[in-house]
Design a protein around this motif. Sequence first.
Motif, PDB file in Angstrom:
ATOM      1  N   UNK A  31     -97.029 -95.347 -45.310  1.00 54.62           N
ATOM      2  CA  UNK A  31     -95.890 -96.007 -44.659  1.00 54.62           C
ATOM      3  C   UNK A  31     -94.888 -95.018 -44.063  1.00 54.62           C
ATOM      4  N   UNK A  32     -94.783 -93.837 -44.664  1.00 56.72           N
ATOM      5  CA  UNK A  32     -93.890 -92.805 -44.143  1.00 56.72           C
ATOM      6  C   UNK A  32     -94.390 -91.442 -44.550  1.00 56.72           C
ATOM      7  N   UNK A  33     -93.938 -90.406 -43.856  1.00 53.43           N
ATOM      8  CA  UNK A  33     -94.391 -89.052 -44.165  1.00 53.43           C
ATOM      9  C   UNK A  33     -94.061 -88.654 -45.597  1.00 53.43           C
ATOM     10  N   UNK A  34     -92.951 -89.192 -46.116  1.00 52.02           N
ATOM     11  CA  UNK A  34     -92.528 -88.845 -47.468  1.00 52.02           C
ATOM     12  C   UNK A  34     -92.416 -90.075 -48.369  1.00 52.02           C
ATOM     13  N   UNK A  35     -93.134 -91.119 -48.018  1.00 48.38           N
ATOM     14  CA  UNK A  35     -93.055 -92.354 -48.811  1.00 48.38           C
ATOM     15  C   UNK A  35     -94.395 -93.063 -48.812  1.00 48.38           C
ATOM     16  N   UNK A  36     -94.731 -93.655 -49.955  1.00 53.30           N
ATOM     17  CA  UNK A  36     -95.930 -94.482 -50.027  1.00 53.30           C
ATOM     18  C   UNK A  36     -97.196 -93.726 -50.351  1.00 53.30           C
ATOM     19  N   UNK A  37     -97.081 -92.441 -50.739  1.00 55.13           N
ATOM     20  CA  UNK A  37     -98.265 -91.697 -51.162  1.00 55.13           C
ATOM     21  C   UNK A  37     -97.859 -90.729 -52.257  1.00 55.13           C
ATOM     22  N   UNK A  38     -98.837 -90.418 -53.122  1.00 51.58           N
ATOM     23  CA  UNK A  38     -98.524 -89.542 -54.256  1.00 51.58           C
ATOM     24  C   UNK A  38     -99.786 -88.850 -54.744  1.00 51.58           C
ATOM     25  N   UNK A  39     -99.679 -87.545 -54.965  1.00 48.90           N
ATOM     26  CA  UNK A  39    -100.759 -86.781 -55.592  1.00 48.90           C
ATOM     27  C   UNK A  39    -100.582 -86.948 -57.098  1.00 48.90           C
ATOM     28  N   UNK A  40    -101.434 -87.767 -57.699  1.00 49.84           N
ATOM     29  CA  UNK A  40    -101.234 -88.188 -59.088  1.00 49.84           C
ATOM     30  C   UNK A  40    -101.607 -87.108 -60.107  1.00 49.84           C
ATOM     31  N   UNK A  41    -102.606 -86.275 -59.790  1.00 50.14           N
ATOM     32  CA  UNK A  41    -103.072 -85.292 -60.755  1.00 50.14           C
ATOM     33  C   UNK A  41    -104.466 -84.805 -60.411  1.00 50.14           C
ATOM     34  N   UNK A  42    -105.262 -84.431 -61.408  1.00 52.35           N
ATOM     35  CA  UNK A  42    -106.604 -83.894 -61.160  1.00 52.35           C
ATOM     36  C   UNK A  42    -107.577 -84.972 -60.690  1.00 52.35           C
TER      37      UNK A  42
END
Length: 302
Positions: free
Chosen positions: A155-166
Motif C-alpha cells: 500500500x505504501x513504500x513504508x507501510x503494509x509490508x514487514x520482514x518478519x524474520x527467518x
Amino acid sequence: MNIGMIGMGRMGANMARRLRRGGMEVVAYNRSAEVTQQLAKETGLTAVESFEAMIKQLAAPRIVWLMLPSGDATQNAIDQLAPMLSADDILVDGGNAYYKDSMRRGAELSKSGIHYIDAGVSGGVWGLENGYAIMTGGEAGPMKRIEPFIKVLAPGADAGWHHCGPVGSGHFVKMVHNGIEYGMMQAFAEGLALIKGREDFNMDLAAITEMWRHGSVVRSWLLDLTAEFLKEDQSLDNIKPFVSDSGEGRWTALEAVEQGVPAPVMSLALMMRFASQGANDYPAKMLAMMRKGFGGHAVKGD
C-alpha cells in the motif's frame, strides 16, 4: 533490474499489473500462454512460454516470484526451477504455503546458494488498487534486493509490508493472519444473523452495518465489504450456505494444538466451515437417531 513472475491467476496477474504501473520490468509465465500474451498487450510486460525462456530474460542475479497454489503446484515449479537457477539468485514464494514446507524448501535451496524468501500476501482482488499486505521471511541481504518490488506492491513504500524474520516466518504470520480472518468473519456472520432473526424489529442490515463503519470498535475492511453487499441483497436467498476453507485455517488450528495455546475462536470458525460443507450432515443424523432411541422422538425423513 527485472523480476520473473510465475502464475498469472487473479492475484498474480494483478500483482504484475501493479508492478508495471510502478515502472518495474516484469517477465511473466503462466501455464496458459494466452493469459500472459494478453497481459503483455495490456501492460507491456514480457511474456514467456517456458521457465527456460524466463531465466534467459532475467538479469543476474535473478529474482523469480511464484504465485501458485500451495502443495504440488508450488513444489513442482521449484523442482523445475532449482537446476536452472544459480548461486545468489532469489526465489520468492508468494502463495499460501505451509510455513514448515517453506522452512524445508529454504534449507534445500540454500545448499545450492539460492536464496529463498517466503512471502505471505493479502489483499485479494482489491490489491491492484489498494496495494498488498506482504509478510516476508528470509535473510536480510536478499530482502534488501527485493525491497524495490515489495514497495511497489505494498500500500505504501513504508507501510503494509514487514520482514518478519527467518525463512518460514512470513508464511507463519500469514497463516495466523488468515486464522484471525476466519474468526472475524464468523463473528460478523453470527451477529448479523441474530439481528436478521429478530424479524419483529424489521431492521435494516445494510443501514446498521453502514453505521458501524463510522466510529464503531468493530469497523474494519471486512465490515466495509459486508456493508456493500448488504446494500444490494439482504436475504441472500440465491447464495448456497457453503463456505470453502483454505489450508491456512487448518494449519492455524494445528499450530495451536502443537503449541498448546488455546485458540477456540479460530478453531471453531474452521469447524463451522466444515459444517457448511456438509461435514456435519452425518453427525446430525446420528444425533437425531440417538434422540429417537432414548426418548422416542420423531425424526424427519427426506
